[in-house]
Structures are given as C-alpha cells and as structure tokens.
Scaffold this motif. Structure first.
Motif, PDB file in Angstrom:
ATOM      1  N   LEU A   1      31.738 -75.764  17.499  1.00 53.82           N
ATOM      2  CA  LEU A   1      30.547 -75.172  16.587  1.00 53.82           C
ATOM      3  C   LEU A   1      31.305 -74.095  15.739  1.00 53.82           C
ATOM      4  N   LYS A   2      32.667 -73.896  15.808  1.00 51.99           N
ATOM      5  CA  LYS A   2      33.451 -73.174  14.719  1.00 51.99           C
ATOM      6  C   LYS A   2      32.717 -71.530  14.749  1.00 51.99           C
ATOM      7  N   ALA A   3      32.438 -71.072  15.719  1.00 53.11           N
ATOM      8  CA  ALA A   3      32.186 -69.523  15.934  1.00 53.11           C
ATOM      9  C   ALA A   3      33.362 -69.021  16.024  1.00 53.11           C
ATOM     10  N   ASN A   4      33.416 -67.625  15.666  1.00 51.81           N
ATOM     11  CA  ASN A   4      34.683 -66.707  15.831  1.00 51.81           C
ATOM     12  C   ASN A   4      34.247 -65.842  17.052  1.00 51.81           C
ATOM     13  N   MET A   5      35.292 -65.031  17.416  1.00 47.78           N
ATOM     14  CA  MET A   5      35.398 -64.332  18.583  1.00 47.78           C
ATOM     15  C   MET A   5      34.338 -63.287  18.610  1.00 47.78           C
ATOM     16  N   GLU A   6      33.929 -62.642  17.692  1.00 51.14           N
ATOM     17  CA  GLU A   6      32.838 -61.585  17.534  1.00 51.14           C
ATOM     18  C   GLU A   6      31.628 -62.234  17.799  1.00 51.14           C
ATOM     19  N   VAL A   7      31.195 -63.681  17.398  1.00 48.58           N
ATOM     20  CA  VAL A   7      30.058 -64.298  17.829  1.00 48.58           C
ATOM     21  C   VAL A   7      30.022 -64.499  19.347  1.00 48.58           C
TER      22      VAL A   7
ATOM     23  N   SER B   1      14.594 -71.291  38.678  1.00 51.89           N
ATOM     24  CA  SER B   1      14.054 -72.427  38.099  1.00 51.89           C
ATOM     25  C   SER B   1      14.342 -72.044  36.595  1.00 51.89           C
ATOM     26  N   LEU B   2      14.202 -70.826  35.956  1.00 48.72           N
ATOM     27  CA  LEU B   2      14.600 -70.844  34.607  1.00 48.72           C
ATOM     28  C   LEU B   2      15.752 -71.004  34.424  1.00 48.72           C
ATOM     29  N   SER B   3      16.711 -70.790  35.217  1.00 51.43           N
ATOM     30  CA  SER B   3      17.960 -70.946  34.978  1.00 51.43           C
ATOM     31  C   SER B   3      18.332 -72.490  35.091  1.00 51.43           C
ATOM     32  N   ALA B   4      17.686 -72.947  35.806  1.00 50.73           N
ATOM     33  CA  ALA B   4      18.052 -74.659  35.951  1.00 50.73           C
ATOM     34  C   ALA B   4      17.443 -75.388  34.565  1.00 50.73           C
ATOM     35  N   ILE B   5      16.434 -74.979  34.041  1.00 53.52           N
ATOM     36  CA  ILE B   5      15.739 -75.771  32.869  1.00 53.52           C
ATOM     37  C   ILE B   5      16.679 -75.540  31.993  1.00 53.52           C
ATOM     38  N   SER B   6      17.400 -74.254  31.867  1.00 51.75           N
ATOM     39  CA  SER B   6      18.287 -74.212  30.643  1.00 51.75           C
ATOM     40  C   SER B   6      19.405 -74.986  30.579  1.00 51.75           C
ATOM     41  N   LYS B   7      19.969 -75.398  31.434  1.00 53.38           N
ATOM     42  CA  LYS B   7      21.268 -76.317  31.685  1.00 53.38           C
ATOM     43  C   LYS B   7      21.269 -77.417  30.641  1.00 53.38           C
ATOM     44  N   PRO B   8      20.151 -78.318  30.662  1.00 52.37           N
ATOM     45  CA  PRO B   8      20.189 -79.536  29.998  1.00 52.37           C
ATOM     46  C   PRO B   8      19.996 -79.092  28.443  1.00 52.37           C
ATOM     47  N   LEU B   9      19.357 -77.859  28.197  1.00 52.86           N
ATOM     48  CA  LEU B   9      19.060 -77.672  26.925  1.00 52.86           C
ATOM     49  C   LEU B   9      20.285 -77.385  25.880  1.00 52.86           C
ATOM     50  N   MET B  10      21.326 -77.013  26.511  1.00 52.55           N
ATOM     51  CA  MET B  10      22.702 -76.724  25.951  1.00 52.55           C
ATOM     52  C   MET B  10      23.076 -78.060  25.059  1.00 52.55           C
ATOM     53  N   ALA B  11      22.871 -79.167  25.862  1.00 57.05           N
ATOM     54  CA  ALA B  11      23.346 -80.486  25.078  1.00 57.05           C
ATOM     55  C   ALA B  11      22.560 -80.646  23.738  1.00 57.05           C
ATOM     56  N   LEU B  12      21.832 -79.898  23.466  1.00 54.52           N
ATOM     57  CA  LEU B  12      20.939 -80.006  22.181  1.00 54.52           C
ATOM     58  C   LEU B  12      21.555 -79.094  21.002  1.00 54.52           C
TER      59      LEU B  12
ATOM     60  N   SER C   1      23.233 -77.383  18.223  1.00 55.54           N
ATOM     61  CA  SER C   1      24.073 -77.838  16.814  1.00 55.54           C
ATOM     62  C   SER C   1      24.361 -76.238  16.121  1.00 55.54           C
ATOM     63  N   SER C   2      24.190 -75.068  16.684  1.00 56.83           N
ATOM     64  CA  SER C   2      24.623 -73.877  16.170  1.00 56.83           C
ATOM     65  C   SER C   2      24.658 -72.979  17.142  1.00 56.83           C
ATOM     66  N   TRP C   3      25.445 -71.792  16.913  1.00 55.26           N
ATOM     67  CA  TRP C   3      25.763 -70.691  17.912  1.00 55.26           C
ATOM     68  C   TRP C   3      24.398 -70.014  18.175  1.00 55.26           C
ATOM     69  N   TYR C   4      23.303 -69.998  16.989  1.00 60.53           N
ATOM     70  CA  TYR C   4      22.177 -69.531  17.214  1.00 60.53           C
ATOM     71  C   TYR C   4      21.401 -70.136  18.548  1.00 60.53           C
ATOM     72  N   PHE C   5      21.411 -71.369  18.615  1.00 64.98           N
ATOM     73  CA  PHE C   5      20.700 -72.322  19.753  1.00 64.98           C
ATOM     74  C   PHE C   5      21.400 -71.984  21.085  1.00 64.98           C
ATOM     75  N   VAL C   6      22.870 -71.716  21.047  1.00 57.90           N
ATOM     76  CA  VAL C   6      23.471 -71.530  22.413  1.00 57.90           C
ATOM     77  C   VAL C   6      23.025 -70.246  22.776  1.00 57.90           C
ATOM     78  N   LEU C   7      22.855 -69.195  21.860  1.00 55.44           N
ATOM     79  CA  LEU C   7      22.527 -67.867  22.273  1.00 55.44           C
ATOM     80  C   LEU C   7      20.999 -67.867  22.951  1.00 55.44           C
ATOM     81  N   PHE C   8      20.301 -68.763  22.484  1.00 53.89           N
ATOM     82  CA  PHE C   8      18.764 -68.928  22.947  1.00 53.89           C
ATOM     83  C   PHE C   8      18.866 -69.507  24.280  1.00 53.89           C
TER      84      PHE C   8
END
Length: 398
Positions: free
Chosen positions: A44-50, A88-99, A101-108
């Motif tokens: 995703l080409k994010a820098n270290m501060e991100v 349960s919340l943590s489990a649901i988050s795992k497959p979402l990471m596959a979607l 396309s930007s560091w903003y979504f990784v943050l979410f």
C-alpha cells in the motif's frame, strides 16, 4: 505423577478453556501481525509515520475500551458476555483486511480488531483471577499466557508456510487475511465451555448493581510508574521493521518472530511459578531491566546474527512481565473492583503505547532508526528503578 499434580494445582477448567481460546485467537492475530506492517509499506506504499499512527490508534482503542469493559463487567457482575462480544468482533475483522486498498481501510480494520480486544481483556483477566486462588495467580496468568503465546508462535509459522506455497505477491497477503478467520471462529466455539463466575453479592444498590469500591493507593502508584515504561514501549511492528531493515527476507522475519514466540510460550508458566515463589514485583522488575537491555541492543545492533539473540531475550522480558503484572494487580485490588482496575491499568498503559508508537514513527523518520529503541531502553530502566524503590519504601510484598 506428583509433579503433574503440583503443576495442575490451582489451574481450573476455566483457565484451561480461556487459554485455548486465547491460543486460537492469537494464531489468527499473529498470522497477520508481522505481515501487516510489510503489507502497508510494500503493497500500500504507506510510510513509517502511517505505520506508527495505525498501530498507535489501534492500541489506544484497545486501551480505552479495556477501561470500559472492565468497569461494566464489575458493575453488572458478569464477565463472559463481554468476553464473547470481544472475541467475536476480533474474529469478524480478520477477513475484512483482505479488502484493503488503502491504509485508511487497514486503520478501520485494526480499530475493529482492537475494539474487540479492549472489550474482552479486562473481564477475561478478572474471570481468570476469580477462577483461581490467590496463591496461584502467578501460575494461572502464566499458564494462560503460555497458551496465548503458543498461538502467537504458530500464527507466524502458518503465515510462513502459506507464503512458501503462495509466494510473496499481493494476492498471497490477501489469501492469508482470509485464512486467518478459521482459528478465530474456532475460538468462539470453545467459549461455550467457559463458565461465568458472578461476583459475590455483598453490597447492592436499588438497581441490584454492586457498590463501587475505590482503587487502592498502591495500585495507583504502580500504574503511574508503569506508565513511564509504557511511553517508550512502542509496537513490536518496529522490531519487525528493524529486523527487515537489516536484510532479512519476509520468510526470515517470520522465523525470527516464531522463535521469539515459542521461547515465550515455553517459559511463561515457569515464570509465573517463579513469581509465586520469589515475589511478583521482583520478577516484574527483572523483566523491565531485560527489556531495557534488549531495546538498547536493537538500537546499536547492525548484525543479523545478534537479532536472534535479542528476540530470544525479548521472550524472557515478555514472560517475566506481561502475565506477571496481572497477578500484581490482582493482589492490589479486590473482587469488587478487579475488572475495573485491570481496565484502568491496561487502558492507561495502552494509551501510553499509542504515544510511544506514534513517537517511534517520528523518531525513526526524522532522527534515525536507532532513536526509538534508545528512548524505549531509557524509559524501561527508569521505570524499573522507581518500582524497585517504591516497593522497598512501602514494603510491598506480592
């Protein structure tokens, strides 16, 4: 047989099942933990501060909700509902990471995952304490930590094998995010065997809610002194990226991280038993001094071979610290306020980790890749000295 009975003494079924749950969850989480920083920077080409910002916000989220989860579990005298919700919340988050396309979504997604961790951690730790007698709290938390860390060892190894078969392409990262959902779901199933232990109904209000018991002065002082350490204890993502910067391939990074976790898993229960015997505060202080030495080593080291030794020593710090502080807190609190105390302690220290991670990213980018580790070494040393002086001055014997 007598050795087995001695080892088993003080370990209830709840401690066993919660250990299995944590182990499975950590297989899932640690499949991704060493992968996400590289995914962010390489794909995703994010820098270290991100990277520092994301890890800082993620850990701060967990910290804030540890306070909330602990307080509510004390208030309503229930532990298990918060534990189930959080896992349960943590489990649901795992497959979402596959979607992503930007560091903003990784943050979410990291926010969602750490939200789950925040909700469950304090009630779970209070449930472990309630499921064990106080003379075996060190062993119980060490045993739980051993399962937790065994999962953390298996997770990177599983990711390593997947990289071996899938290659290190963008699609392989996304497949690993999806596969990580499997052990997370299994952990939710195991939770059905955990029994809730309601708090003793000593004092009630008209709403059938327990009266608030204030936190002790000793607990507050211990929390403040630990906070000093925490502002230098940045995310392990920086250790991983430091290792990568020394020329390690992704496969080698995973092997180093696996070695750290397997050593940690092996020594966690013995560390808890030692803490029960020689004193939890003493054991905890030793752990902080080891951390200080390890971070100083990471700061000045440029040798690939020394990295293996530093991660091995880091495992000793973790075994002597991360399960033991919960046993210390259990001694400094009561049944009525233990969940809230766990939440306050982990919440405040976690907010400090947010500051530490964000600051580490800035120091790495604007000073050098040595600066975050020297800073962390200094804060750990100062904290260890102050906790030692406080425990001797106040004659804290736990």
């Amino acid at each position: 047989m007598s050795i087995y009975r001695k080892f088993k003494e003080g370990l209830s079924k709840n401690v066993l099942f919660l250990g299995i749950v944590s182990g499975l969850t950590d297989i899932s989480s640690e499949m991704l933990y060493p992968v996400i920083p590289v995914f962010l920077t390489a794909i995703l080409k994010a820098n270290m501060e991100v990277v520092g910002l994301i890890e800082g916000i993620a850990e701060a989220t967990a910290s804030i909700f540890k306070i909330w989860g602990g307080y509510l579990s004390d208030k309503y005298r229930k532990r298990k509902p918060f534990v189930v919700c959080g896992y349960s919340l943590s489990a649901i988050s795992k497959p979402l990471m596959a979607l992503a396309s930007s560091w903003y979504f990784v943050l979410f997604v990291r926010f969602m995952d750490r939200l789950g961790k925040g909700i469950r951690t304090s009630p779970r730790d209070a449930l472990i304490a309630a499921s064990s007698d106080n003379k075996h709290w060190g062993k119980a938390f060490g045993f739980h930590r051993a399962f937790d860390t065994l999962g953390a060892a298996i997770g990177p190894l599983a990711a390593l094998l997947l990289f071996h078969f899938l290659g290190e392409s963008e699609s392989s990262y996304r497949y690993i995010f999806l596969i990580a959902f499997i052990p997370a779901v299994l952990s939710i199933f195991i939770l059905r065997y955990v029994k809730d232990i309601t708090l003793a109904e000593n004092v009630k209000t008209q709403n059938n809610v327990s009266k608030k018991v204030p936190l002790s002065k000793e607990f507050k002082i211990f929390t403040v002194l630990y906070f000093i350490f925490s502002i230098g204890n940045s995310s392990d993502a920086f250790l991983i990226l430091k290792t990568k910067s020394l020329g390690f391939s992704m496969t080698e990074v995973m092997l180093v991280y696996f070695t750290y976790n397997i050593i940690y898993a092996i020594i966690s229960t013995p560390a808890g038993m030692i803490a029960d015997r020689i004193g939890k505060i003493k054991t905890f202080i030793i752990g902080l001094f080891i951390f200080s030495a390890v971070y100083f080593g990471f700061g000045i080291n440029h040798s690939r071979s020394v990295v293996w030794l530093l991660f091995a020593l880091y495992a000793f710090y973790a075994a002597l610290n991360e399960g033991i502080y919960k046993a210390v807190i259990s001694h400094l609190t009561t049944d009525e306020n233990r969940g809230a105390a766990m939440g306050v302690f982990q919440g405040i220290s976690g907010i400090a980790v947010f500051v530490a991670s964000f600051l580490a990213g800035i120091l790495w980018n604007r000073v050098s890749d040595t600066a975050p580790f020297i800073f962390g070494s200094a804060t750990a040393f100062i904290s260890a000295v102050l906790i030692f002086v406080w425990s001797k001055w106040k004659r804290i014997e736990v």
